[in-house]
Each structure stands twice: as structure tokens, then as C-alpha cells.
Scaffold this motif. Sequence first.
Motif, PDB file in Angstrom:
ATOM      1  N   ILE A   1       1.503  -1.584  -0.448  1.00 16.98           N
ATOM      2  CA  ILE A   1       0.269   0.230  -0.478  1.00 16.98           C
ATOM      3  C   ILE A   1       0.805   1.432  -0.203  1.00 16.98           C
ATOM      4  CG2 ILE A   1      -1.159   1.362   1.524  1.00 16.98           C
ATOM      5  CD1 ILE A   1      -3.133  -1.563   2.081  1.00 16.98           C
ATOM      6  N   PHE A   2       2.136   1.434   1.087  1.00 21.17           N
ATOM      7  CA  PHE A   2       3.092   2.381   0.853  1.00 21.17           C
ATOM      8  C   PHE A   2       3.792   2.928  -0.116  1.00 21.17           C
ATOM      9  CE2 PHE A   2       7.390   4.061   1.223  1.00 21.17           C
ATOM     10  CZ  PHE A   2       6.911   4.738   1.407  1.00 21.17           C
ATOM     11  N   LEU A   3       3.806   1.518  -0.947  1.00 18.60           N
ATOM     12  CA  LEU A   3       4.695   2.201  -2.606  1.00 18.60           C
ATOM     13  C   LEU A   3       3.349   2.475  -3.480  1.00 18.60           C
ATOM     14  CD1 LEU A   3       6.957  -1.514  -3.155  1.00 18.60           C
ATOM     15  CD2 LEU A   3       7.321   1.032  -2.561  1.00 18.60           C
ATOM     16  N   GLN A   4       2.107   1.864  -3.381  1.00 20.75           N
ATOM     17  CA  GLN A   4       1.438   2.823  -3.935  1.00 20.75           C
ATOM     18  C   GLN A   4       0.766   3.751  -3.722  1.00 20.75           C
ATOM     19  OE1 GLN A   4      -1.215  -1.177  -6.406  1.00 20.75           O
ATOM     20  NE2 GLN A   4       0.432  -1.390  -5.092  1.00 20.75           N
ATOM     21  N   GLN A   5       0.349   4.742  -2.707  1.00 19.69           N
ATOM     22  CA  GLN A   5      -0.805   4.979  -2.721  1.00 19.69           C
ATOM     23  C   GLN A   5       0.408   6.558  -1.458  1.00 19.69           C
ATOM     24  OE1 GLN A   5      -3.085   3.922   0.974  1.00 19.69           O
ATOM     25  NE2 GLN A   5      -4.524   3.413  -1.248  1.00 19.69           N
ATOM     26  N   VAL A   6       1.244   6.219  -1.581  1.00 15.77           N
ATOM     27  CA  VAL A   6       2.916   7.361  -1.087  1.00 15.77           C
ATOM     28  C   VAL A   6       3.253   7.502  -1.996  1.00 15.77           C
ATOM     29  CG1 VAL A   6       4.570   7.689   0.652  1.00 15.77           C
ATOM     30  CG2 VAL A   6       2.078   6.488   2.213  1.00 15.77           C
ATOM     31  N   ARG A   7       4.314   6.709  -2.895  1.00 15.61           N
ATOM     32  CA  ARG A   7       5.383   7.096  -3.882  1.00 15.61           C
ATOM     33  C   ARG A   7       4.416   6.560  -5.051  1.00 15.61           C
ATOM     34  NH1 ARG A   7      11.186   5.850  -1.228  1.00 15.61           N
ATOM     35  NH2 ARG A   7      11.706   5.862  -3.239  1.00 15.61           N
ATOM     36  N   GLY A   8       3.875   6.482  -4.849  1.00 15.39           N
ATOM     37  CA  GLY A   8       3.328   5.908  -6.136  1.00 15.39           C
ATOM     38  C   GLY A   8       3.351   5.177  -7.657  1.00 15.39           C
ATOM     39  N   LEU A   9       3.683   4.172  -7.179  1.00 12.51           N
ATOM     40  CA  LEU A   9       4.091   3.447  -8.099  1.00 12.51           C
ATOM     41  C   LEU A   9       2.620   3.022  -8.487  1.00 12.51           C
ATOM     42  CD1 LEU A   9       7.077   1.414  -6.508  1.00 12.51           C
ATOM     43  CD2 LEU A   9       7.307   3.490  -7.699  1.00 12.51           C
ATOM     44  N   THR A  10       2.841   1.947  -9.930  1.00 14.22           N
ATOM     45  CA  THR A  10       2.059   1.205 -10.528  1.00 14.22           C
ATOM     46  C   THR A  10       2.004  -0.159 -10.008  1.00 14.22           C
ATOM     47  OG1 THR A  10       3.190   0.360 -12.747  1.00 14.22           O
ATOM     48  CG2 THR A  10       1.882   2.081 -12.585  1.00 14.22           C
TER      49      THR A  10
ATOM     50  N   ASP B   1      10.366   6.936   3.125  1.00  8.54           N
ATOM     51  CA  ASP B   1       9.780   7.946   2.665  1.00  8.54           C
ATOM     52  C   ASP B   1       9.150   7.985   1.228  1.00  8.54           C
ATOM     53  OD1 ASP B   1      11.692   9.567   1.080  1.00  8.54           O
ATOM     54  OD2 ASP B   1      12.145  10.720   3.542  1.00  8.54           O
ATOM     55  N   ALA B   2       8.257   9.236   1.431  1.00  7.45           N
ATOM     56  CA  ALA B   2       7.591   9.390  -0.211  1.00  7.45           C
ATOM     57  C   ALA B   2       9.008   9.727  -1.067  1.00  7.45           C
ATOM     58  CB  ALA B   2       6.649  10.665  -0.057  1.00  7.45           C
TER      59      ALA B   2
ATOM     60  N   THR C   1      -6.030  13.777  12.461  1.00  7.66           N
ATOM     61  CA  THR C   1      -6.835  14.229  13.313  1.00  7.66           C
ATOM     62  C   THR C   1      -5.929  15.961  13.952  1.00  7.66           C
ATOM     63  OG1 THR C   1      -8.203  12.637  13.548  1.00  7.66           O
ATOM     64  CG2 THR C   1      -7.904  14.504  15.585  1.00  7.66           C
ATOM     65  N   GLY C   2      -4.534  15.323  14.561  1.00 12.06           N
ATOM     66  CA  GLY C   2      -3.874  16.313  14.679  1.00 12.06           C
ATOM     67  C   GLY C   2      -3.076  17.775  13.366  1.00 12.06           C
ATOM     68  N   GLY C   3      -3.446  17.173  12.449  1.00 17.28           N
ATOM     69  CA  GLY C   3      -3.204  18.319  11.416  1.00 17.28           C
ATOM     70  C   GLY C   3      -2.365  17.525   9.933  1.00 17.28           C
ATOM     71  N   ALA C   4      -1.686  16.916  10.188  1.00 20.11           N
ATOM     72  CA  ALA C   4      -1.428  16.567   9.624  1.00 20.11           C
ATOM     73  C   ALA C   4      -1.514  15.974   7.969  1.00 20.11           C
ATOM     74  CB  ALA C   4      -0.508  15.279   9.561  1.00 20.11           C
ATOM     75  N   GLY C   5      -1.025  16.394   6.690  1.00 19.74           N
ATOM     76  CA  GLY C   5      -1.460  15.626   5.515  1.00 19.74           C
ATOM     77  C   GLY C   5      -1.452  14.611   5.227  1.00 19.74           C
ATOM     78  N   GLN C   6      -2.524  14.094   4.167  1.00 16.40           N
ATOM     79  CA  GLN C   6      -2.816  12.985   4.130  1.00 16.40           C
ATOM     80  C   GLN C   6      -1.567  11.699   4.168  1.00 16.40           C
ATOM     81  OE1 GLN C   6      -5.213  10.991   5.011  1.00 16.40           O
ATOM     82  NE2 GLN C   6      -4.953   8.754   3.858  1.00 16.40           N
ATOM     83  N   GLN C   7      -1.081  12.429   3.276  1.00 17.98           N
ATOM     84  CA  GLN C   7       0.378  11.577   2.562  1.00 17.98           C
ATOM     85  C   GLN C   7       1.801  11.975   3.820  1.00 17.98           C
ATOM     86  OE1 GLN C   7       3.757  12.859  -0.378  1.00 17.98           O
ATOM     87  NE2 GLN C   7       3.026  11.112  -1.045  1.00 17.98           N
ATOM     88  N   ASP C   8       1.690  12.710   4.450  1.00 18.15           N
ATOM     89  CA  ASP C   8       2.183  12.320   5.758  1.00 18.15           C
ATOM     90  C   ASP C   8       1.996  11.433   6.467  1.00 18.15           C
ATOM     91  OD1 ASP C   8       4.675  14.145   4.683  1.00 18.15           O
ATOM     92  OD2 ASP C   8       3.908  16.127   5.921  1.00 18.15           O
ATOM     93  N   ALA C   9       0.527  11.221   6.893  1.00 21.44           N
ATOM     94  CA  ALA C   9      -0.075  10.688   7.883  1.00 21.44           C
ATOM     95  C   ALA C   9       0.080   8.355   7.372  1.00 21.44           C
ATOM     96  CB  ALA C   9      -1.467  11.222   7.382  1.00 21.44           C
TER      97      ALA C   9
END
Length: 475
Positions: A287-296, A349-350, A424-432
Motif C-alpha cells: 500500500i505504501f509503495l502505491q499510495q505514498v510513492r505513486g508506483l503502479t 519516506d515518499a 486529526t492532529g493536522g498532518a497531511g494525508q501523505q505524511d500521515a
Amino acid sequence: MQRNPWSTLAVIAVAQFMVVLDVTIVNVALPDIQRDLGFSASGLQWVVSAYTLLFGGFLLLGGRAADLLGRRRVFIVGLALFGLTSLIAGLAQNPEQLVVMRAIQGLSGALLSPAAFAILTVTFKHGRERNIAMGVWGGLAGLGGTLGVIAGGLLVDSLSWRWVFLVNVPIAIALAAIVPLFVGESKVTTTGTRTFDVAGALLSTAGLLAIVLGVIRAEPLGWSSFEVIGLLAGGLALLAAFVRVEGRSAAPLVPLSLFRSRGLTTSIVALALNGAAFLAMFFLTAIFLQQVRGLTALETGLQFLPMGIAAIASAVIASQLVTRFGTKPVQFGGAALSVVGLLLLSGADATGSYALTILPGLVLFGMGIIAVGTPASIAAVADVSHDHAGAASGVVNAGYQVGGALGLAAITTLATSHVESLVTGGAGQQDALVGGFERGLMIAALFAAANIVMALGAPRLRPTADQMAEAAAAA
């Protein structure tokens, strides 16, 4: 009719290849499945857990059924059910349909896999030929796990996620059609009533399902909610009833006397911890590789490929090391490698370099889990009587599957909770998402670190050639 044993091996090995392929091929499709069917972040793990729980929960019952009803017959039934559930899973229109089919797919795997292994053991006698057959079996299984991530990526990117299930259908049909030509029937002859201990299988699986559901529901409801406490308490009560049934059964699925063996008990825990760390790492990283790093999906599969190659190489290296130094130091070293690999992965990380963080983490982890699995599989059956060797092997394999499902539920629940807390604490979706990935892998590293402790308490054994071949196939 006289059948060529190597033709028999080819048929059953392809079936096992398909079952193992199905475990890894799904992971790279998870983000697409989540998007198309509307899975929640916590609910998505049921695509994996439903399969592994039913597979592990009914593995011993499947082996018993194969022995008593006929190994070829149960093998064909498992193939047919696996093909049918793959078809329906590929056509699923909502999360509930897919999860139910994945669960039944796990049940079909629990019929198919032990029947196939039993056919192998009765086809080849102890000695050189069986050792070669075990090597082929284990090698194809490892290849299936490795190629699954590539095949999954190709299918998802070129067709859709549905084809990671639909691809099984023609394979299952073709195998079911040719099995009678290449595989002879065999079963255990009994003079009394044939006992399957269905109650034991149902109680253990229901108890584990309740516990997993309780862990997952703790994320939205909290650990103190009545529903979560009820599910966890109910699951423990069902498992207690399972132990009671097994203690009174004339032909239990799990003879309780097995647990007097230190090698078996430490191996069950070690393989359960291995399963928890592996399934959680695979799930979260895909999930990390596709949703955070944007891989196919295909790019994700290619990034996982070195881990599979490292695992296959580790099986060879670990076998040689165990022969020379014994099981204990190899298991200890494998656990340490797993921890280091997960800690390296957790630092991704991203935008960071794949070659500096993700690649070495995957390679070390891939080597480590096999270096734990090989000696643990040997120790599990080394001091168990020959009459109970099959049951012991089934218990440790079930332990890996069940431990994986329970660990995946706990780790993903805690990772998802951390993501929501960061948002909830204000972080962006990708950072979260990066924070949740890091938290999940750090917890997986704790599971792997527990295996260092288990290795210290494990017996130190030098295996025979037969034990080595069977352990390599199991790992």
C-alpha cells in the motif's frame, strides 16, 4: 494403472504453485481493490486475513479428510472449489462478497495443499528421490511466491485487479481434468469409525475469527467497548472449548501430547511470529509503495522481486548452515536479519532512495524469514514420534497462517489508528500514511525481535538429510 511418479509430482506441484501464487499476487492489487469496492482502511486487511485464517484453521482437517476419504479425491475437490471461489471473487461487487469468497478460497486451499503434500509423500519413498521431489516442491512454491508479485502487477496494470483471481480458473479446470490420468488414489485403511473432529476445527477457527474481529473493531470503537470485549472473551472461550474437545477426542486434530515437545512448541511460536511480521510487512509496504510513492502495481511487484530472490537464496544458504552449525544459531541469525530489515524499511519516506532504504530492507528481511523458518521447521518434528509427524507438521504450518492473520490484524489496526491520529492532529494525508507505515513496521520489528528470544530457547539440532529436505520444502 502404473503412473510415472515425476508426472504425478508435476501435477501436484503446479497446484501448490497456484496456491502460493494466490497468496502474494493479491497484495499488489490491494489499493485497486480498496478503491473499486469501497473497502475501509481497517477492513481491507480481511482480503488477506480471511484467506489465511480459514486456510490455517482447517489445514489439519483437510489433511485428515485426505487420509481417510482419499487423497486424490480431496485434491480434486479442493481444486474445483478453489477455481469456483476464484471465479466468484473475480466478479465480486462489494467487500462482503470478496471477503466471503476469500474465506472459502482459504478453506479450499486447506483441502488442496495437505492432500497434494500427502500424495507426494506416498508417491516417493524415503531417500534420494523423495529429497529431490521435496526440493522441486519447495522450489516451485518459492518461485510461485516470488512471481506472484510480478504477475499481480502485470494483471492489474494491463487488465484489472479482478484478474488476480480469474487467472486461477483455467489453471484449476485444466488440473482437475488431468489429475485422474497422472495421480493415483490412496488413503489410510481403517477398521473402525472414521473420525474427522469437525467440532475441533470449527471451534478453533471460530475462536480465532472472533479474536481477529475484536482486534479490528478496537480501532473504531476502542478497546474498552462492550463489543470488542465480548468478541475477545468469546474467542478465548471458543479456544478453551477447543482444547477441552481435543483432550477428550478419540482422534483429535491436535493431540495435546505434542506440546510436551520443546522443539515443537518453540517452533509454533517462532513461525507464528514469522507469519505476523511477514504478512504485515507485505500488506503495509504494498500500500505504501502505491499510495505514498505513486508506483503502479507492476512497479510495486518489481520492487518486491529482490525479496523473493533473497528468500530463495536464503533457503539454500540456511540449509547448508543448519547442516554445519545446527538449528539454533541459524534461527537466531535469521531473526536478527529480519529485525534489521524491518527497521531499514521503516525509515522509507515518499521520496527517498529505493536503493538505500527499501531494497536493503527487503533483501535482509527476505533472507531472515527463511533463515528462521528452515530451522524451526526441522526442530518442530525432530523429537516427535513418527506416528505424529504429520500432525506436528500440520500444526506448525497452521501456526504460521494463524499467527500471520492475528499479527496482521493487530499491526494494521495500530497503524491505521496512528494515521487517523496524525490526520486529526493536522498532518497531511501523505505524511500521515508515512507515519502509519513507519509505526506498523516498527511493531512488526517487535514481533521479529521476539523471535530472537524464541531462538535462545530453541533446541540445537543437526538434521538428517530427510529432515533437511522436508524442512526446506515447508519453509
